[in-house]
Structures are given as structure tokens and as C-alpha cells.
Design a protein around this motif. Sequence first.
Motif, PDB file in Angstrom:
ATOM      1  N   CYS A  64       0.819  -1.215   0.000  1.00 22.20           N
ATOM      2  CA  CYS A  64       0.000   0.000   0.000  1.00 22.20           C
ATOM      3  C   CYS A  64       0.856   1.269   0.000  1.00 22.20           C
ATOM      4  CB  CYS A  64      -0.931   0.000   1.218  1.00 22.20           C
ATOM      5  SG  CYS A  64      -2.035   1.424   1.226  1.00 22.20           S
ATOM      6  N   ILE A  65       0.488   2.190  -0.881  1.00 24.02           N
ATOM      7  CA  ILE A  65       1.155   3.500  -0.916  1.00 24.02           C
ATOM      8  C   ILE A  65       0.090   4.602  -0.969  1.00 24.02           C
ATOM      9  CG2 ILE A  65       3.375   2.797  -1.907  1.00 24.02           C
ATOM     10  CD1 ILE A  65       2.205   3.548  -4.682  1.00 24.02           C
ATOM     11  N   LYS A  66      -1.057   4.296  -0.316  1.00 28.22           N
ATOM     12  CA  LYS A  66      -2.172   5.235  -0.414  1.00 28.22           C
ATOM     13  C   LYS A  66      -1.998   6.496   0.434  1.00 28.22           C
ATOM     14  CE  LYS A  66      -5.686   2.166   0.017  1.00 28.22           C
ATOM     15  NZ  LYS A  66      -7.095   1.733   0.075  1.00 28.22           N
ATOM     16  N   CYS A  67      -1.119   6.429   1.455  1.00 28.60           N
ATOM     17  CA  CYS A  67      -0.859   7.655   2.225  1.00 28.60           C
ATOM     18  C   CYS A  67       0.623   7.733   2.571  1.00 28.60           C
ATOM     19  CB  CYS A  67      -1.746   7.742   3.467  1.00 28.60           C
ATOM     20  SG  CYS A  67      -1.145   6.816   4.887  1.00 28.60           S
ATOM     21  N   ASP A  68       1.015   8.854   3.157  1.00 24.90           N
ATOM     22  CA  ASP A  68       2.445   9.106   3.386  1.00 24.90           C
ATOM     23  C   ASP A  68       3.079   8.190   4.424  1.00 24.90           C
ATOM     24  OD1 ASP A  68       2.375  11.033   1.522  1.00 24.90           O
ATOM     25  OD2 ASP A  68       2.284  12.728   2.922  1.00 24.90           O
ATOM     26  N   LEU A  69       2.250   7.498   5.209  1.00 28.86           N
ATOM     27  CA  LEU A  69       2.827   6.625   6.244  1.00 28.86           C
ATOM     28  C   LEU A  69       3.684   5.519   5.628  1.00 28.86           C
ATOM     29  CD1 LEU A  69      -0.060   6.176   8.866  1.00 28.86           C
ATOM     30  CD2 LEU A  69       1.866   7.752   8.906  1.00 28.86           C
ATOM     31  N   CYS A  70       3.439   5.227   4.353  1.00 28.25           N
ATOM     32  CA  CYS A  70       4.208   4.148   3.709  1.00 28.25           C
ATOM     33  C   CYS A  70       5.693   4.511   3.614  1.00 28.25           C
ATOM     34  CB  CYS A  70       3.646   3.810   2.330  1.00 28.25           C
ATOM     35  SG  CYS A  70       3.867   5.132   1.119  1.00 28.25           S
ATOM     36  N   ALA A  71       5.984   5.812   3.586  1.00 28.48           N
ATOM     37  CA  ALA A  71       7.365   6.244   3.363  1.00 28.48           C
ATOM     38  C   ALA A  71       8.271   5.891   4.539  1.00 28.48           C
ATOM     39  CB  ALA A  71       7.388   7.741   3.108  1.00 28.48           C
ATOM     40  N   SER A  72       7.721   5.883   5.753  1.00 24.41           N
ATOM     41  CA  SER A  72       8.581   5.690   6.926  1.00 24.41           C
ATOM     42  C   SER A  72       8.430   4.306   7.561  1.00 24.41           C
ATOM     43  CB  SER A  72       8.288   6.782   7.959  1.00 24.41           C
ATOM     44  OG  SER A  72       6.900   6.840   8.210  1.00 24.41           O
ATOM     45  N   ARG A  73       7.545   3.473   7.018  1.00 25.57           N
ATOM     46  CA  ARG A  73       7.361   2.162   7.660  1.00 25.57           C
ATOM     47  C   ARG A  73       8.510   1.200   7.327  1.00 25.57           C
ATOM     48  NH1 ARG A  73       2.873   0.680   3.314  1.00 25.57           N
ATOM     49  NH2 ARG A  73       4.196  -0.371   1.793  1.00 25.57           N
ATOM     50  N   THR A  74       8.743   0.259   8.253  1.00 21.98           N
ATOM     51  CA  THR A  74       9.640  -0.854   7.937  1.00 21.98           C
ATOM     52  C   THR A  74       8.823  -1.908   7.210  1.00 21.98           C
ATOM     53  OG1 THR A  74      10.828  -0.408   9.975  1.00 21.98           O
ATOM     54  CG2 THR A  74      11.242  -2.553   8.947  1.00 21.98           C
ATOM     55  N   GLN A  75       7.651  -2.191   7.776  1.00 20.71           N
ATOM     56  CA  GLN A  75       6.709  -3.109   7.132  1.00 20.71           C
ATOM     57  C   GLN A  75       5.299  -2.795   7.621  1.00 20.71           C
ATOM     58  OE1 GLN A  75       7.380  -7.229   8.505  1.00 20.71           O
ATOM     59  NE2 GLN A  75       8.715  -6.318  10.054  1.00 20.71           N
ATOM     60  N   THR A  76       4.320  -3.304   6.914  1.00 20.93           N
ATOM     61  CA  THR A  76       2.933  -3.098   7.321  1.00 20.93           C
ATOM     62  C   THR A  76       2.586  -4.079   8.440  1.00 20.93           C
ATOM     63  OG1 THR A  76       2.229  -4.645   5.603  1.00 20.93           O
ATOM     64  CG2 THR A  76       2.183  -2.295   5.056  1.00 20.93           C
ATOM     65  N   VAL A  77       1.550  -3.714   9.205  1.00 25.49           N
ATOM     66  CA  VAL A  77       1.082  -4.579  10.302  1.00 25.49           C
ATOM     67  C   VAL A  77      -0.408  -4.796  10.077  1.00 25.49           C
ATOM     68  CG1 VAL A  77       0.840  -4.807  12.799  1.00 25.49           C
ATOM     69  CG2 VAL A  77       2.820  -3.615  11.851  1.00 25.49           C
ATOM     70  N   PHE A  78      -0.759  -5.902   9.466  1.00 19.72           N
ATOM     71  CA  PHE A  78      -2.144  -6.114   9.047  1.00 19.72           C
ATOM     72  C   PHE A  78      -3.069  -6.444  10.208  1.00 19.72           C
ATOM     73  CE2 PHE A  78      -5.484  -8.966   7.280  1.00 19.72           C
ATOM     74  CZ  PHE A  78      -6.112  -8.031   6.473  1.00 19.72           C
ATOM     75  N   GLN A 101       8.434  -5.990  13.731  1.00 20.13           N
ATOM     76  CA  GLN A 101       8.053  -7.411  13.649  1.00 20.13           C
ATOM     77  C   GLN A 101       6.900  -7.689  12.680  1.00 20.13           C
ATOM     78  OE1 GLN A 101       7.671  -9.517  17.357  1.00 20.13           O
ATOM     79  NE2 GLN A 101       9.233  -8.276  18.353  1.00 20.13           N
ATOM     80  N   GLY A 102       6.176  -6.661  12.284  1.00 19.77           N
ATOM     81  CA  GLY A 102       5.048  -6.856  11.374  1.00 19.77           C
ATOM     82  C   GLY A 102       3.843  -7.494  12.031  1.00 19.77           C
ATOM     83  N   ARG A 103       3.796  -7.405  13.382  1.00 16.94           N
ATOM     84  CA  ARG A 103       2.665  -7.984  14.130  1.00 16.94           C
ATOM     85  C   ARG A 103       2.110  -6.940  15.091  1.00 16.94           C
ATOM     86  NH1 ARG A 103       4.601 -12.595  17.525  1.00 16.94           N
ATOM     87  NH2 ARG A 103       2.372 -12.826  17.863  1.00 16.94           N
TER      88      ARG A 103
END
Length: 245
Positions: A64-78, A101-103
Amino acid sequence: MERGRQRRILKQHVKTDQLLGVDAVPLGSPAESPPPSVAVADRLTRARKLEVLTTIDEQEVRNCIKCDLCASRTQTVFGEGDPDAAIMFVGEGPGQTEDEQGRPFVGRAGELLNKMIEAMGLRRQDVYIANVVKCRPPENRTPTPVEAATCGDYLRRQIQTISPTAIVSLGGPAAKLLLNTSIGITALRGQWHELPYLGPGGSSIAVMPTFHPAFLLRQYTQDNRAKVWSDLKQVMQFVKDHPRS
Ligand code: URA
């Protein structure tokens, strides 16, 4: 965003919504506290729910790159847990440990959340745990309304898929974002609220806001602990009174 990608994402949304038998629904509505109505029938099997959730995570959220938070994440946490859980916990957004950890809820607040879940006579794997936003906000700031609304579509589909009997929202920002209200957590907690449309057949899902475990860690008073325990006891009773078919 590139048009082909936009089209693929849109198609995926339509596919999931068709699968769930839902047209279009908002995530929140003004907070109210009438007695919550209960999801009566689950349409999807646990295996199918897992499949839907995995598809949303792997094909949409992770890239996901729908908002700016994607720029600073290491990984997503679903999110994680039982895809057919009766109880779903919703926090605000990943912190540093979760981002690494992605959790969800694997840091200090997570340890306390685990204890809360155990006190309810459950194991962590018996419930489902997710956040309003799937990427860590820089310096753990509160997600902006735009970030929450953008990411809220994923949460909406998680809730629709899992179709829990009750949602426990953790902390003020999660309650505000979920219930689309400006009322503070002190007034919201301890009372049932409704999340309209997201249950089977467009029914409502019951929401119990309570304090965030990170707040409890900071203000670990007898009074705050008693309030959270009282909220969780209401959830246990509600789930007992409304067994899943
Ligand atoms: N706080 C949250 O709101 N969510 C997490 O996953 C961790 C800490």
C-alpha cells in the motif's frame, strides 16, 4: 497512482465486497449507545475468512502506498488472530516493535493486552487483533483523519470478514476513528456503541471502547484497572449472551 494499478486495486475491492455480499459502507457513524444488535449468521467459513484476509493483506496492504505513512514504515502490520473470532481488539496503529516485527501489539502494551485477554479466560490466538492504521505513524503520533480514513477501508473489510460479536476499541483515537465521534474516551468507555452496517446482512456490530493498555501502563492505578476490567467483563457477558451460530 498509475492507472493500471488503480484498476487492479479497485477490482480487488469489488471482488472482496462481492464475496462478502456488501455494496458500499462507511466505517463509522456518530456514536450512540442504544442496545447493540447482534450479528446473527456468519456467511463465511473460518477457512474462507482466512483466505479473504490473507488476500487483502498480501495483495493490497503490504504494497500500500495510499498515504504518506508508507514512506517511513519498515513493514505493514495487518493484524492477526482467529479469523472467526467472537472478539476483535482494535488499537490505533503500530509502534516501533510492531513496525519491526510486522505484528500488532507485540511491545509492552501488547504484553499487557495479552494479560487482559488471559484474564478474560481466552488466549491471544482466540481473538483477532488489528489497528486503525497498518503503518507506524512517525514518532508514534496519532494518525491524521486522512490517514485513518484512507486506511480505514482495510479495517472495514477486516471487520466485515471476521464479523465479530463484539469489538473492543483500545484508547481514545481508535474509538474516535471507529465511531466517527469527537467524544473523549473517558465518556465513551464502559458503554456499548454500534458500528452500523458491518455485520452480516448490514447489521450493526457492538463496540466497547476501553482505555489503551499503553495508557494503563502509564497510569496503572487501581481505579483505571478496575474500569478496564469492568469493560472487559461486559464484553465477556455480551459474548456469552450472544453465542455464535
Ligand atoms: N499500540 C497500538 O495501538 N497498536 C499496536 O499494535 C501497538 C501499540
